[in-house]
Design an enzyme around this catalytic site. Structure first.
Site, mmCIF file in Angstrom:
data_model
loop_
_atom_site.group_PDB
_atom_site.id
_atom_site.type_symbol
_atom_site.label_atom_id
_atom_site.label_comp_id
_atom_site.label_asym_id
_atom_site.label_seq_id
_atom_site.Cartn_x
_atom_site.Cartn_y
_atom_site.Cartn_z
ATOM 1 N N ASP A 120 48.581 45.308 40.569
ATOM 2 C CA ASP A 120 49.756 46.093 40.142
ATOM 3 C C ASP A 120 50.395 45.511 38.880
ATOM 4 O OD1 ASP A 120 49.325 47.709 42.352
ATOM 5 O OD2 ASP A 120 50.606 46.475 43.631
ATOM 6 N N LYS A 170 53.597 29.581 49.547
ATOM 7 C CA LYS A 170 52.608 30.493 48.960
ATOM 8 C C LYS A 170 52.807 31.844 49.637
ATOM 9 C CE LYS A 170 47.611 31.280 48.628
ATOM 10 N NZ LYS A 170 46.272 30.672 48.731
ATOM 11 N N ARG A 174 49.390 33.933 41.164
ATOM 12 C CA ARG A 174 47.938 34.070 41.123
ATOM 13 C C ARG A 174 47.583 35.200 40.173
ATOM 14 N NH1 ARG A 174 44.770 32.887 45.508
ATOM 15 N NH2 ARG A 174 43.362 34.524 44.862
ATOM 16 N N TRP A 227 47.276 38.266 43.349
ATOM 17 C CA TRP A 227 45.933 38.365 42.740
ATOM 18 C C TRP A 227 45.934 39.122 41.407
ATOM 19 C CZ3 TRP A 227 45.995 41.706 47.412
ATOM 20 C CH2 TRP A 227 46.086 40.952 48.584
ATOM 21 N N GLY A 228 47.074 39.211 40.731
ATOM 22 C CA GLY A 228 47.134 39.974 39.474
ATOM 23 C C GLY A 228 47.228 41.478 39.696
ATOM 24 N N ASP A 258 47.739 26.704 54.323
ATOM 25 C CA ASP A 258 47.545 28.121 54.010
ATOM 26 C C ASP A 258 47.656 28.949 55.288
ATOM 27 O OD1 ASP A 258 46.005 30.611 52.812
ATOM 28 O OD2 ASP A 258 46.283 29.283 51.100
ATOM 29 N N ASP A 259 46.994 30.086 55.317
ATOM 30 C CA ASP A 259 47.075 31.053 56.421
ATOM 31 C C ASP A 259 46.683 30.426 57.768
ATOM 32 O OD1 ASP A 259 47.366 33.508 57.617
ATOM 33 O OD2 ASP A 259 45.967 34.556 56.318
ATOM 34 N N ASP A 286 40.330 36.035 44.453
ATOM 35 C CA ASP A 286 39.916 34.770 45.083
ATOM 36 C C ASP A 286 38.723 34.126 44.378
ATOM 37 O OD1 ASP A 286 41.868 35.368 46.872
ATOM 38 O OD2 ASP A 286 40.596 35.155 48.650
ATOM 39 N N ASP A 289 51.531 35.627 49.910
ATOM 40 C CA ASP A 289 50.363 36.485 49.649
ATOM 41 C C ASP A 289 50.768 37.959 49.616
ATOM 42 O OD1 ASP A 289 47.623 36.986 49.278
ATOM 43 O OD2 ASP A 289 47.065 35.430 50.706
HETATM 44 C C1 GAL Z 1 43.939 35.572 50.262
HETATM 45 C C2 GAL Z 1 44.376 34.537 49.236
HETATM 46 C C3 GAL Z 1 43.667 33.244 49.566
HETATM 47 C C4 GAL Z 1 44.031 32.799 50.968
HETATM 48 C C5 GAL Z 1 43.737 33.902 51.980
HETATM 49 C C6 GAL Z 1 44.285 33.574 53.357
HETATM 50 O O1 GAL Z 1 44.578 36.762 50.001
HETATM 51 O O2 GAL Z 1 44.066 34.988 47.951
HETATM 52 O O3 GAL Z 1 44.003 32.257 48.609
HETATM 53 O O4 GAL Z 1 45.391 32.448 50.995
HETATM 54 O O5 GAL Z 1 44.304 35.131 51.564
HETATM 55 O O6 GAL Z 1 44.079 34.590 54.290
#
Ligand code: GAL
Length: 375
Positions: free
Chosen positions: A164, A124, A179, A161-162, A48-49, A183, A126
């Site tokens: 818009d 992924k 998604r 995140w759903g 991830d990030d 979160d 975001d």
């Molecule tokens: C959020 C995302 C999380 C994670 C996080 C990382 O926006 O919904 O699942 O990826 O960022 O910063």
């Protein structure tokens, strides 16, 4: 590229957030194989990030953090692939990732090219730091096109995140999962919130572009990065996993699989429940009964002709449900009786005619699979 089943795997965010590095990812890859996760279908290992340097290189290309990933992403992808797994990475449609690293806005084609070069199988993407003047749909479409033209099959996992009204446009973008919720946090309230959101949009789920209810919290028990004031009990984690599987959500493990309890493993590796999630038909579920205290009974028709009942009691009191087979369209005139199996107990419950009655304690779930038998 068409994705026919909800993707399954492991993602670094829930437990590790920024604390990721090559050693950890290799250990996770080893465990995914050695502990039987890959055998169960968990095939994507997703970083991830927080994996990159804060600056792109002079050619505008993303650069993996030199300290965390000293051998770069290609070498790590090779390792992950050597285990029979697939490798995922993370970016954003905006100028920065949510944690403030460089992201893909107006670098979509450059990023897709380097991801393909590294051997990435899953992205992924975001929604943070999206320029306000830009339409989200357009940005996901642009990355969808960049990936579809990069010369490698890369799953696009949208993460807006759903927001818009994502459900209205996401299938036009080339995303393979999206998604559908904000979160997740490590408590039952959060599971309940995501379930309630899903109840409004489950019709949009289906082959090719799956509703993603977010990474799993099963087994986090306070050890993670996503909060825990009232961590879930084992039974609540089971309810969470039942709901995600019933609704055909991607199953991305968020807990540390290097140290799992037997209870956690038994949830994540229940093959009969996973088979529900991965059912080839993914037919739309329907709501059969509800109790005002927050308990529902759902039904889904399976690819092999079975019927699946999902009992989810999100409320604080036990609820009893009488299921009349007439309500399923199985009137007595059909001559059909139901042979029921409890998927969590792994037990046959017997053969029932006309009606099945069961009680569902607070915060628990039941997944009951029925075979139709001619009397
Ligand atoms: C959020 C995302 C999380 C994670 C996080 C990382 O926006 O919904 O699942 O990826 O960022 O910063």
């Amino acid at each position: 590229m068409i994705v026919t089943r909800p993707p399954m795997g492991w993602n670094s965010w829930n437990t590790f957030a920024a604390n990721i590095d090559e050693t950890l990812i290799k250990q996770i890859a080893d465990k995914m194989v050695d502990e039987g996760y890959l055998d169960c279908g968990y095939e994507y290992l997703v970083i991830d990030d927080c994996w990159s340097e804060h600056q792109r290189d002079e050619r505008g290309r993303l650069v993996p953090d030199h300290v965390k990933f000293p051998n770069g992403m290609k070498a790590l992808a090779d390792y992950v692939h050597s285990k029979g797994l697939k490798f995922g990475i993370y970016s954003c449609v905006g100028n920065y990732t949510c944690a403030g690293y460089p992201a893909s806005f107006e670098y979509e084609f450059i990023d897709a090219e380097i991801f393909a070069e590294w051997g990435i199988d899953y992205l992924k993407l975001d929604y943070c730091y999206k320029p306000q003047s830009e339409e989200g749909a357009k940005l996901y479409r642009r990355m969808g096109l960049a990936l579809a033209n990069c010369g490698r099959d890369i799953v696009l996992s949208a993460c807006s995140w759903g927001a818009d009204e994502t459900h209205r446009w996401i299938k036009s973008t080339g995303s393979h999962l999206w998604r559908s919720t904000g979160d997740i946090f490590d408590n039952f309230e959060s599971v309940k919130t995501l379930y309630n959101i899903q109840k409004g949009i489950f019709e949009y789920n289906g082959q090719g572009c799956f509703n993603d209810m977010d990474m799993l919290i099963v087994g986090m028990s306070g050890k993670g990065h996503v909060g825990c004031e009232n961590c879930c009990t084992t039974e609540e984690y089971r309810t969470h996993f039942s709901i995600w599987s019933f609704f055909g959500s991607p199953l991305m493990i968020g807990s540390d699989i290097r140290n799992q309890t037997p209870e956690t493993k038994a949830i994540l590796q229940n093959k009969e429940v996973i088979a529900v999630d991965q059912d080839a038909a993914y037919r739309q579920p329907y709501l059969l009964m509800s109790n005002p205290s927050g308990a529902d009974v759902w039904v889904r028709h399976m690819e092999n002709g079975d019927i699946l009942f999902g009992f989810f009691n999100m409320g604080d009191h036990e609820v009893g449900f009488p299921i009349s087979f007439t309500d399923l369209g199985l009137n007595r005139s059909t001559g059909v009786v139901l042979k029921l199996r409890d998927l969590w107990k792994g037990e046959e419950l017997g053969t029932f005619e006309d009606i099945f009655v069961t009680g569902v304690p607070a915060h628990t779930s039941k997944l009951i699979r029925a075979k139709l038998i001619k009397k």
